[in-house]
Design a protein around this motif. Structure first.
Motif, PDB file in Angstrom:
ATOM      1  N   GLY A 139       0.814  -1.204   0.000  1.00 41.20           N
ATOM      2  CA  GLY A 139       0.000   0.000   0.000  1.00 41.20           C
ATOM      3  C   GLY A 139       0.847   1.254   0.000  1.00 41.20           C
ATOM      4  N   GLY A 140       0.245   2.323  -0.405  1.00 44.62           N
ATOM      5  CA  GLY A 140       0.898   3.612  -0.282  1.00 44.62           C
ATOM      6  C   GLY A 140       2.008   3.890  -1.266  1.00 44.62           C
ATOM      7  N   GLN A 141       1.982   3.266  -2.439  1.00 40.17           N
ATOM      8  CA  GLN A 141       3.016   3.590  -3.429  1.00 40.17           C
ATOM      9  C   GLN A 141       2.905   5.044  -3.883  1.00 40.17           C
ATOM     10  OE1 GLN A 141       2.655   1.966  -7.418  1.00 40.17           O
ATOM     11  NE2 GLN A 141       0.551   1.304  -7.045  1.00 40.17           N
ATOM     12  N   ILE A 142       1.739   5.630  -3.638  1.00 41.82           N
ATOM     13  CA  ILE A 142       1.541   7.017  -4.059  1.00 41.82           C
ATOM     14  C   ILE A 142       2.461   7.972  -3.306  1.00 41.82           C
ATOM     15  CG2 ILE A 142      -0.306   7.662  -2.438  1.00 41.82           C
ATOM     16  CD1 ILE A 142      -1.729   8.972  -4.842  1.00 41.82           C
ATOM     17  N   SER A 143       2.894   7.568  -2.094  1.00 45.65           N
ATOM     18  CA  SER A 143       3.795   8.444  -1.323  1.00 45.65           C
ATOM     19  C   SER A 143       5.092   8.697  -2.079  1.00 45.65           C
ATOM     20  CB  SER A 143       4.101   7.827   0.045  1.00 45.65           C
ATOM     21  OG  SER A 143       2.940   7.735   0.822  1.00 45.65           O
TER      22      SER A 143
END
Length: 880
Positions: A139-143
């Motif tokens: 999760g959170g590859q958008i960071s």
């Protein structure tokens, strides 16, 4: 200027030696961003005595990745925050992610399916542990992608809507709302997804035109018969009435009687209800309270029973020949059975109508009567409406206020329960004897035989509605809350004005003693392709912004997005526009490199105006006017206009004119050259600072080289000194006019851009006399008699009180040029003759469509313009 900003940047002396000849974003951007983060530039100190400026990030889904919509919105927020930080504010851009209940659960369930398992094989506790594990690993590859874009967020404050602190906030506000009787449990019609097996919010329903069938069915017999039409024949098994309008004379004699419901043997009443439109169809409608929201309300008004005939999977539960059939199989089977019974009066196939689908799995939504948890929105919505009407919160652009009021003034109660395992579990316990207890933070839930917790979780929008204050430690009274609440502004898309903005307004006003969560709501539009079409994978026009960043750099993507951002208006974007922004970044680089190579400096005070040339005074005057303009546009959230103003000032006035005009002075040397070096340094210093919020990487790389200081991120934002010099601006405007006219003439005569020709300049008595060297340099005009050749004026240009005479003999093949121009003139005159004849023909004008006539008029005007231009060119040629 801050103390730290006076320090020299390590490895960045103010000369051209460490500035490569070409700008390569891939080599610059990532190291710069990590340096910014390591230096703590984006962190916010709640103990600071600086004025606060806080913005929350609209939390992206933990399952998401950066798309152009994110890149667009983040660019705008980052620009605002960077500018305020430079202005001396304690600026906080609060980052975080949403747990995205349905989306995340679906992702993990698909992973389990690959292993041949379902969540039920694991059980609730183990499944939730599996989701947390997925979040930690995937999760959170958008960071990471936000870092690529240059987001100046306070990473140490990153929050997740399922964090312990935010979970406590959710439990606290649920308990308060419950105790205030603003949360209740009731059986109502909701949007149900038979695939996800949960209620979903309105925003998670996508409507599209589907092909179905409209069948008209006869209920009853003879004089008591009534015909109703439906696209969902399977629901007739759950009909409990037929409704007609009270004033419809056709059916008045049947109101209060009963008719037989086909295929079931049941008798149902005919009721009169004002909701029915007597002009639509037959003026009679079937009433299925358990499977239609409008029918549910009719059922409540007439005390009708609600018969659920579809289970959670969309399978028929009514006893009879259709038991166990899927809803769509049942639809066909029921129509066939009605046809056999002679009950079908009419069939329309295909019948195209709007049908709701689950945005996650695309399954057709089923309206379903279900026991759910609800927020009583009346008092909360009234407060949210009043805050805007009283001016506590401004909607920008103002014309969007009507859309806000349309939502908030007509708000229905909000279904907040979801039949999922991933999310905030509703903190209510049920007892063996029908007891119901809501448990707040720190309270012990009831225990003992027969007690169990509610299995449903809360709608994701419930927790994201708390975002402006839950991320700052609420319900505790924290320094962050005291410093940064309310936020200065919320920047978000008009598409979630209701779904997120209104809910934050309701919760913020309720939880924070009447203080709204933000003072301004700045709404932007949606990113579309260059033709204005919605971007979608199915359309084949979706763009991964990372691809453009790889090809052109993050600054180019950011500048393109900002330059299209008019308030509340959709943003078209194409790759060629990003290429143009890349060229702009290269232009900034090259101009600054030129300045460094020629000794531009920011050290020491600027010379007094009297010591400066008109050119230097002109650019300083234009610089300060641009500072004032950009400031005013930022305060009005006019990102497109401020970006355009910066583009034209930097490219047109600084790079194309001032840099070129300064070359003559720099070549001459002396005190004038020294003054110009200082002015050039000043202009680039201020211009780079003005550009920095939108294009942070290239401006940081250049500014630290130019100034030798630590970072542009913590530099002071330029302020308007008030310096204006109208006389210098007028003088340079005349110079620009002459240069532009000579360049146009050269182009018309077919001279090559670098080709030099002799010219005599009659500038005596005009302000241009002092600019003769620059004028000749910019127009490639040699002095008369250059290299001892005789001068013979073959063309004369009177411009702005000056006269420019040129000797074109030998510069062009006059005979060939005259022949070419005469050919073009003949063609233009033929076109004029033909179009004039057509427009003089009354018969043609009477019969031809207006667009055709208008096209002919345009052709005639173009021909007249061509004739005037070519005639002037011929007159300007040297005489044989």
């Amino acid at each position: 200027m801050t103390e730290t900003n006076q320090r020299t940047a390590v490895g960045a002396p103010a000369d051209e030696k460490t500035l490569p000849p070409q700008y390569t974003p891939a080599e610059v951007e990532a190291p710069l961003y990590e340096r910014w983060v390591s230096a703590g530039y984006f962190e916010a100190d709640e103990s600071s005595d600086k004025p606060p400026y806080a913005i929350v990030i609209p939390p992206p889904n933990v399952t998401g990745s950066l798309h152009l919509g994110h890149a667009f919105e983040h660019t705008l927020i980052d620009s605002l925050t960077r500018r305020k930080r430079m202005q001396g504010y304690e600026a906080l851009w609060q980052p975080g992610m949403d747990h995205a209940g349905i989306a995340t659960q679906n992702v993990v369930e698909r992973e389990l399916a690959k292993e041949g398992k379902s969540r039920h094989d694991l059980g609730r506790e183990a499944f939730v542990e599996r989701v947390w594990k997925w979040k930690a690993e995937s999760g959170g590859q958008i960071s990471g992608q936000m870092r690529r874009l240059g987001d100046g967020v306070a990473w140490s404050r990153e929050r997740f809507t399922m964090d312990e602190g935010l979970s406590q906030a959710v439990q606290t506000i649920f308990k308060r709302l419950y105790d205030d009787e603003l949360i209740y449990r009731a059986e109502r019609i909701i949007n149900w997804c038979p695939r996800c097996l949960t209620a979903i919010s309105d925003i998670e329903v996508e409507y599209q035109d589907d092909e179905g069938e409209l069948v008209s069915i006869r209920y009853g017999e003879g004089e008591t018969a009534i015909v109703v039409a439906t696209t969902r024949a399977e629901t007739m098994l759950g009909d409990t009435a037929v409704a007609v309008h009270p004033d419809d004379e056709r059916y008045r004699h049947l109101v209060g009687t009963e008719i037989e419901l086909p295929l079931t043997g049941r008798r149902i009443p005919v009721v009169a209800d004002a909701h029915v439109d007597p002009e639509f169809g037959t003026g009679a409608v079937k009433v299925t309270p358990a499977h239609d929201p409008n029918d549910f309300e009719i059922g409540r008004r007439h005390d009708l029973p609600s018969l659920a005939v579809l289970d959670e999977h969309g399978v028929i539960t009514a006893h009879g020949p259709f038991l166990g059939l899927d809803r769509f199989e049942a639809r066909s089977a029921i129509v066939a059975a009605l046809r056999v019974d002679g009950r079908i009066v009419a069939e329309k196939r295909p019948y195209v109508h709007s049908v709701g689908h689950c945005s996650r799995c695309k399954t057709t939504i089923e309206p379903r009567l279900s026991m759910q948890w609800w927020v009583r929105t009346g008092p909360l919505a009234e407060a949210a409406s009043k805050a805007v009407r009283d001016g506590e919160v401004a909607i920008h652009p103002k014309e969007m206020e009507s859309r806000y009021f349309a939502w908030v003034d007509n708000l229905h109660d909000w279904c907040i329960s979801r039949q999922l395992w991933w999310g905030h579990r509703i903190p209510v316990w049920y007892g063996p004897d029908g007891e119901m207890v809501c448990v707040g933070p720190g309270e012990e839930p009831p225990s003992g035989e027969g007690w169990h917790q509610e299995t449903d979780v809360l709608d994701t929008w419930f927790s994201s509605g708390l975002w402006p204050f839950s991320t700052m430690g609420w319900p505790k009274e924290t320094p962050s809350l005291e410093k940064f609440y309310p936020n200065a502004v919320l920047v978000t898309g008009y598409d979630i004005l209701f779904f997120w903005v209104v809910r934050m307004m309701m919760f913020g006003l309720y939880a924070m003693d009447g203080t709204p969560p933000f003072r301004t709501v700045a709404l932007h539009g949606m990113v579309r392709d260059q033709f204005g079409k919605k971007m979608s994978k199915s359309f084949g026009n979706a763009v991964n912004p990372l691809d453009w960043m790889d090809a052109y750099g993050s600054d180019a993507v950011r500048f393109t997005l900002a330059r299209g951002a008019n308030p509340g208006v959709d943003v078209p974007i194409g790759e060629d526009w990003v290429q143009g922004s890349r060229n702009f970044c290269n232009k900034i680089w090259n101009a600054t490199r030129f300045a460094l190579m020629n000794g531009a400096t920011v050290e020491g005070p600027l010379p007094e105006a009297a010591e400066l040339s008109p050119t230097d005074r002109w650019i300083l005057s234009r610089l300060q006017a641009t500072v004032a303009e950009v400031d005013a546009l930022y305060e009005d959230y006019q990102f497109a206009k401020l970006s355009d103003a910066l583009f034209h000032f930097a490219w047109d006035e600084v790079f194309d004119w001032y840099v070129e005009l300064s070359k003559t002075t720099l070549n001459e040397g002396g005190a004038a050259a020294d003054a110009t070096r200082r002015v050039l340094g000043e202009v680039l210093d201020v211009t780079l600072r003005l550009l920095h919020p939108v294009v942070p990487f290239v401006t940081e790389a250049l500014w630290t080289h130019l100034t030798g200081r630590e970072s542009i991120v913590i530099a002071e934002w330029p302020t308007d000194s008030g310096f204006r010099d109208a006389a210098a601006e007028q003088e340079i405007a005349v110079l620009q006019q002459v240069v532009t006219e000579v360049r146009r003439f050269r182009s018309d005569q077919g001279l090559k851009p670098g080709q030099k020709v002799p010219a005599r300049l009659a500038l005596e008595g005009t302000p241009l006399a002092a600019h003769e060297p620059a004028l000749r340099s910019l127009t490639r005009l040699q002095p008369e008699g250059h290299h001892g050749t005789a001068f013979a004026a073959t063309a004369s240009l009177p411009v702005a009180g000056a006269v420019v005479e040129l000797d074109l003999s030998g510069a062009i093949d006059v005979a060939a040029e005259r022949k070419r121009l005469q050919k073009d003139l003949d063609a233009a005159e033929k076109e004029l003759k033909q179009t004039t004849a057509k427009l003089g023909n009354e018969g043609f004008l009477a019969k031809a469509p207006e667009p055709v006539v208008e096209k002919i008029r345009a052709r005639r005007a173009a021909a007249e313009s061509d004739i005037a231009r070519i005639t002037a060119q011929l007159a300007g040629l040297p005489q044989a």
